[in-house]
Motif scaffolding. Structure first.
Motif, short mmCIF file in Angstrom:
data_model
loop_
_atom_site.label_atom_id
_atom_site.label_comp_id
_atom_site.label_asym_id
_atom_site.label_seq_id
_atom_site.Cartn_x
_atom_site.Cartn_y
_atom_site.Cartn_z
N GLU A 1 45.33 -19.68 -32.07
CA GLU A 1 46.25 -18.54 -32.07
C GLU A 1 46.00 -17.63 -33.26
N TRP A 2 45.72 -18.22 -34.43
CA TRP A 2 45.46 -17.41 -35.61
C TRP A 2 44.18 -16.61 -35.42
N LEU A 3 43.14 -17.23 -34.88
CA LEU A 3 41.88 -16.51 -34.65
C LEU A 3 42.07 -15.37 -33.66
N ALA A 4 42.86 -15.59 -32.61
CA ALA A 4 43.12 -14.52 -31.64
C ALA A 4 43.88 -13.37 -32.31
N LEU A 5 44.86 -13.70 -33.16
CA LEU A 5 45.60 -12.66 -33.87
C LEU A 5 44.69 -11.92 -34.84
N ALA A 6 43.85 -12.65 -35.57
CA ALA A 6 42.94 -12.02 -36.52
C ALA A 6 41.99 -11.06 -35.81
N GLU A 7 41.50 -11.45 -34.63
CA GLU A 7 40.62 -10.57 -33.86
C GLU A 7 41.35 -9.28 -33.48
N LYS A 8 42.62 -9.39 -33.10
CA LYS A 8 43.41 -8.22 -32.70
C LYS A 8 43.65 -7.27 -33.87
N ILE A 9 44.07 -7.81 -35.02
CA ILE A 9 44.43 -6.91 -36.12
C ILE A 9 43.21 -6.37 -36.86
N HIS A 10 42.05 -6.99 -36.71
CA HIS A 10 40.85 -6.51 -37.39
C HIS A 10 39.88 -5.80 -36.45
N SER A 11 40.32 -5.53 -35.22
CA SER A 11 39.45 -4.83 -34.28
C SER A 11 39.83 -3.36 -34.23
N TYR A 12 38.94 -2.56 -33.72
CA TYR A 12 39.19 -1.14 -33.57
C TYR A 12 39.32 -0.82 -32.09
N PRO A 13 40.25 0.08 -31.75
CA PRO A 13 40.40 0.41 -30.32
C PRO A 13 39.16 1.14 -29.80
N SER A 14 38.83 0.91 -28.52
CA SER A 14 37.68 1.63 -27.96
C SER A 14 38.08 3.07 -27.72
N PRO A 15 37.14 3.96 -27.90
CA PRO A 15 37.47 5.37 -27.69
C PRO A 15 37.85 5.62 -26.24
N ALA A 16 38.83 6.49 -26.06
CA ALA A 16 39.29 6.82 -24.70
C ALA A 16 38.21 7.64 -23.99
N ARG B 1 43.98 -48.99 -36.74
CA ARG B 1 44.34 -48.16 -35.59
C ARG B 1 43.12 -47.41 -35.10
N LYS B 2 42.93 -47.41 -33.77
CA LYS B 2 41.81 -46.70 -33.17
C LYS B 2 42.14 -45.22 -33.10
N LEU B 3 41.20 -44.39 -33.55
CA LEU B 3 41.36 -42.94 -33.51
C LEU B 3 40.23 -42.33 -32.70
N LEU B 4 40.55 -41.35 -31.88
CA LEU B 4 39.55 -40.57 -31.15
C LEU B 4 39.60 -39.14 -31.67
N GLY B 5 38.42 -38.56 -31.88
CA GLY B 5 38.37 -37.23 -32.48
C GLY B 5 37.86 -36.16 -31.54
N LYS B 6 38.13 -34.93 -31.92
CA LYS B 6 37.62 -33.76 -31.22
C LYS B 6 37.06 -32.82 -32.28
N THR B 7 35.79 -32.46 -32.12
CA THR B 7 35.15 -31.55 -33.07
C THR B 7 35.44 -30.12 -32.65
N ALA B 8 35.94 -29.33 -33.59
CA ALA B 8 36.23 -27.92 -33.35
C ALA B 8 35.34 -27.08 -34.26
N LYS B 9 34.50 -26.26 -33.66
CA LYS B 9 33.61 -25.40 -34.43
C LYS B 9 34.30 -24.06 -34.70
N LEU B 10 34.04 -23.50 -35.88
CA LEU B 10 34.56 -22.18 -36.19
C LEU B 10 33.74 -21.14 -35.44
N PRO B 11 34.37 -20.05 -35.00
CA PRO B 11 33.61 -19.01 -34.30
C PRO B 11 32.60 -18.33 -35.23
N GLU B 12 31.62 -17.69 -34.64
CA GLU B 12 30.61 -16.94 -35.38
C GLU B 12 31.30 -15.89 -36.24
N GLY B 13 30.88 -15.77 -37.48
CA GLY B 13 31.45 -14.77 -38.38
C GLY B 13 32.60 -15.29 -39.22
#
Length: 156
Positions: free
Chosen positions: A137-152, A59-71
């Motif tokens: 989706e997991w990376l977006a959630l991880a960024e949200k829960i491990h980020s700090y709010p900007s000062p008002a 069976r012919k397979l085509l791939g897509k390379t996904a790199k992990l974000p920095e950090g």
């Protein structure tokens, strides 16, 4: 604070851990042993347009390379036996449930900074593929829960 339910163990220092590239194939292989030589079963090529192409069981397979974000760091790990509780209390004794919870461990086998997701005869659609979409989706959630709010801004 309670103890973690899962821990990663690595016998080698981070510089000595082997590098790998995981390949997520659209199939299930009912075999857990060694496959030597692997080149007779799996030998991906990169097309002129940069798309990985491979043939698996005809069976012919085509791939897509996904790199992990920095950090971020990906690991290939296997399950280790859970640590046994220290023992049962004597008759009438009190059981501390948190202390008696077995701790699971994963043994790190390799590290990776990219993975290849494969699809049958068509390029992988990142919005429909459960692995790529789940990782995004997991990376977006991880960024949200491990980020700090900007000062008002201060009001005058």
């Amino acid at each position: 604070m309670s103890q973690p339910m899962l821990s990663l163990k690595s016998e080698a220092s981070s510089g000595e851990t082997p590098k790998a590239t995981p390949h997520l194939l659209p199939c299930r292989v009912h075999h857990t042993g060694s496959v030597e030589p692997v080149q007779s079963f799996w030998e991906p090529k990169v097309n002129e347009d940069g798309t990985p192409t491979a043939y698996f069981r005809g069976r012919k397979l085509l791939g897509k390379t996904a790199k992990l974000p920095e950090g971020y760091r990906g690991v290939v790990a296997v399950t280790c036996a859970a640590e046994e509780p220290s023992g049962l209390p004597e008759e009438g004794g009190v059981i501390d449930l948190e202390a008696e919870t077995p701790q699971g461990s994963l043994q790190v086998q390799a590290e990776f900074d990219e993975m290849v997701v494969w699809a049958h005869e068509a390029a992988v659609d990142a919005s429909a593929d459960p692995y790529l979409r789940g990782a995004e989706e997991w990376l977006a959630l991880a960024e949200k829960i491990h980020s700090y709010p900007s000062p008002a801004p201060e009001e005058k």
